[in-house]
Design an enzyme around this catalytic site. Structure first.
Site, PDB file in Angstrom:
ATOM      1  CB  CYS A  44      58.673 -42.566  26.103  1.00  0.00           C
ATOM      2  SG  CYS A  44      59.874 -41.548  27.105  1.00  0.00           S
TER       3      CYS A  44
ATOM      4  CD  GLU B  94      53.614 -38.627  18.557  1.00  0.00           C
ATOM      5  OE1 GLU B  94      54.847 -39.202  18.554  1.00  0.00           O
ATOM      6  OE2 GLU B  94      52.952 -38.403  19.322  1.00  0.00           O
TER       7      GLU B  94
END
Length: 235
Positions: A16, A118
């Site tokens: 996440c 990311e």
């Protein structure tokens, strides 16, 4: 999909959103015009449900810094489990979703950061990247905060990070990015009055890629317990 998490009824993947805040208290005070929390420490791997500093409209002064939990719990939620799914809010629909539409009117906040992570899918697994400004400047995500009451105990304050479509740099890495607000928009974002729908969408646009940098880092960052300079070391 970390920054791409869609608010309502989404089961979070194992991976996440993560970000870093590694500036010292005096710089945070200068950039955001607040009294920083005394316990501010460099954080290289901030994960959902952890406590983070936010900047919001103050009671006795224009701005205050507060420590809240990352993962917004709407005031009407029956329990706090909902917060783990609410780490992000999609900018395009944030004013319509029951979980966020109250907060976006009067409980907007800035979430200080130095960079975020990311993950890119590859043939051998997901490769983490660190995304930041090349000059290492601190910046602010556009956020919302909420106060949730559980019985007669102390209220729990939580927040979420708003996301938008990616700029040219991030499009090669992911299909979403957090909204990064330029300092010129800090004061407007922190007002406790509703914004027009048009202005809200103008503010929640992708930040230009100019001046930003992205590079691969070790999978050391995958584990939330790992928190140190190794997380942002360029491979």
């Amino acid at each position: 999909d970390h920054w791409g998490v869609h608010c309502e009824s989404v089961t979070m993947k194992a991976m996440c959103g993560r970000f870093a805040l590694i500036i010292d208290a005096s710089l945070l005070a200068d950039v955001f015009d607040v009294d920083p929390p005394r316990e501010l420490q460099p954080r290289f791997n901030i994960a959902p449900t952890q406590t983070i500093p936010i900047v919001r409209a103050g009671k006795d002064r224009p701005r205050e810094c507060a420590l809240v939990r990352w993962g917004l719990i709407p005031s009407w939620a029956k329990n706090e489990k909902m917060g783990a799914r609410m780490i992000n809010a999609r900018g395009e629909t944030v004013a319509e979703k029951p979980s966020f539409r109250s907060a976006v009117k009067s409980r907007r906040c800035l979430i200080p950061a130095n960079g975020f992570y990311e993950w890119v899918r590859t043939d051998v697994g997901k490769q983490p990247h660190f995304i930041h400004f090349a000059d290492a400047r601190p910046f602010a995500f556009a956020g919302l905060w909420e106060r949730w009451h559980k019985g007669t105990g102390e209220p729990l304050e939580t927040c979420t990070i708003i996301t938008t479509s990616p700029n040219e740099l991030i499009a090669d890495i992911h299909d979403r990015m957090p909204v990064i607000l330029p300092p010129a928009h800090f004061a407007e974002w922190l007002e406790t009055q509703p914004l027009t729908a048009e202005r809200l969408q103008e503010l929640l646009a992708p930040h230009p890629a100019e001046g930003m940098d992205a590079y691969p880092v070790s999978t050391y960052v995958n584990k939330p317990a790992n928190d140190g300079p190794e997380c942002i070391a360029r491979l």
